[in-house]
Structure formats: C-alpha cells, structure tokens
Design an enzyme around this catalytic site. Structure first.
Site, short mmCIF file in Angstrom:
data_model
loop_
_atom_site.label_atom_id
_atom_site.label_comp_id
_atom_site.label_asym_id
_atom_site.label_seq_id
_atom_site.Cartn_x
_atom_site.Cartn_y
_atom_site.Cartn_z
N ASP A 9 1.07 -1.21 -0.07
CA ASP A 9 -0.09 0.01 -0.08
C ASP A 9 1.22 1.22 -0.16
OD1 ASP A 9 -2.41 1.62 0.51
OD2 ASP A 9 -1.62 1.82 2.63
N ASP A 11 -0.15 5.20 1.00
CA ASP A 11 -0.52 6.15 2.01
C ASP A 11 -0.45 5.46 3.34
OD1 ASP A 11 -0.78 8.19 0.27
OD2 ASP A 11 -2.72 7.77 -0.11
#
Length: 248
Positions: A9, A11
């Site tokens: 991922d 953020d």
C-alpha cells in the site's frame, strides 16, 4: 511456499503521507476555494476510514448539511487542486518513507522479487512519490502499480489486489502484502494474501484481525519495530529472508 512478490500500500504504509501531505493539501485547497471548514487531526483520523480523497470529501459534506453543497464536478476540481498541492509537497521532500521501507524494497530488487503497488490513491501521486524517493529507476523496482482510479471499487474491496496479482503473474499464496490500516488489511486478505500491518499514528486504534504480523514499522537496524508476528511478540527488522520464513 516460494515468495514471488511483495505488494505495498502507499499512504501511511510506504510513506508518512497523511499529516504533512494529504491533510495539509486538503486544508490548503479548502482555503483557496474559500470553504468555511478545515480538517483537524482527530477528524481526519476518522475520515481515513473512507477510501479515496473525493469520496472522503463527499462523505464529510453529506454529514454537514450546514455547509453549502458542492457538485460532483466541484468536488473533482477541489481534489485535483489538492492532488497538485500534495505532489508539490512530495517534490519538496516533506513526505518521508517509513522506517525499513527502502531497505526491504532494495533487498527485493537485488533478489529479483518484484514489488507491486496496490493503492486507493491516484497514479500521479504514486509516480511523484516513487520518483522522489527512488529516482528514475523506480519503474524497474516497482514493475506493477495499480492505483485507485484503475478499479471500479476501492478498498476494502479486494479488487485492487486481485488486479495487482494478475499483472504480477503470481498467486495470492506466493505474495505478501504490507498495509497500515484495517481497511487495507481487509482488502488484501480478501484477495487471500498474507498481510503484514505496519500501524501508525492514524491507525494504531484499528483492529487487525487476520494479519500475519502487526508491527510499529518494518524496522531498521538502528530502530527496530515492535509488535507481534509468527515468531511471537518482540523486536523486528523485516527482511526478505524473514518474509520467506513467514510464508509457509
């Protein structure tokens, strides 16, 4: 099982993007649009449960009918401005990688293990961040990037991970995902990928049921991570060899 890919991922997982990146950019965009509200840290922590920036703003406005409603086109324009402001912050070096990220990705690259990206943010944000921290060779280090605007449904739906696996050409049992939130964990495990959670100040209060490991970061030699994994509670510095040992 052989480890054939690691999927990150972005953020809050790959980099500390939220407070000095996305939140700052949202509030600056609100100011430039002369909107009568700003988001503080406690509120933004709650809003992060909504995947996607446009969706987050639309949700907030729906909860606050006292503010003048914005059209979908206006929300898109505000988000476009916010994205440009965020990318300026990234280029200026304000947004840092999280501890242990550079080391683990470097090990994967050296050992020929492709690293994928599965994120709800848009491609421009990802490209700007990876170019800033990994230079022009970033596309060789991250051969597959699946951004939020490439799938019909965002996390916690597993669509972004399913597509990432397809483009990497690996099965779920041959990959490990790295996430930071309960929403991301649900998306990754929904695609049947074993998932390490590196929680942060925005997600420490989440419940991470089904995670392979729950850590404070990936850890470094100088600053190890703390948490629990297949080896129990302790200090960790996540390496490729450790991922291989965990993927059994």
């Amino acid at each position: 099982m052989t480890l054939k890919s690691v999927i990150f991922d972005v953020d809050g997982t790959l980099a500390d993007t939220e407070k000095e990146g996305h939140l700052w950019a949202f509030n600056r965009a609100f100011q430039l649009w002369n909107l009568p509200f700003r988001w503080g840290v406690p509120l933004y922590r709650e809003l992060l449960n909504i995947s996607g920036g446009k969706e987050r703003l639309a949700y907030y406005l729906a909860q606050h009918p006292e503010y003048h409603p914005l059209s979908n086109d206006e929300i898109r324009e505000i988000y476009r401005l916010k994205t440009n402001l965020f990318m300026e912050r990234v280029r200026a070096g304000v947004v840092a990688l999280r501890p242990g990220v550079r080391s683990l990705i470097g090990q994967c690259y050296q050992e020929g293990i492709p690293v994928g990206i599965a994120t709800t943010t848009n491609y421009d944000n990802v490209e700007t961040l990876l170019l800033r921290h990994f230079g022009v060779q970033w596309k060789h280090m991250f051969p597959v990037v699946v951004a939020g605007d490439e799938v019909p449904i965002k996390k916690p739906d597993p669509a972004v991970y399913v597509r990432c696996l397809e483009q990497l050409g690996v099965s779920a049992s041959e990959a490990i995902a790295v996430e930071d939130s309960a929403v991301g964990l649900k998306a990754a495990t929904g695609a049947r990928i074993s998932t390490i959670v590196t929680m942060n100040t925005w997600t420490y209060h989440h419940t991470f049921l089904g995670a392979l490991a729950i850590l404070t970061s990936l850890g470094t030699t100088q600053t190890p991570a703390y948490g629990t994994g297949p080896d129990g509670w302790g200090r960790y510095r996540v390496t490729v060899d450790q991922l291989r040992a965990w993927l059994v």
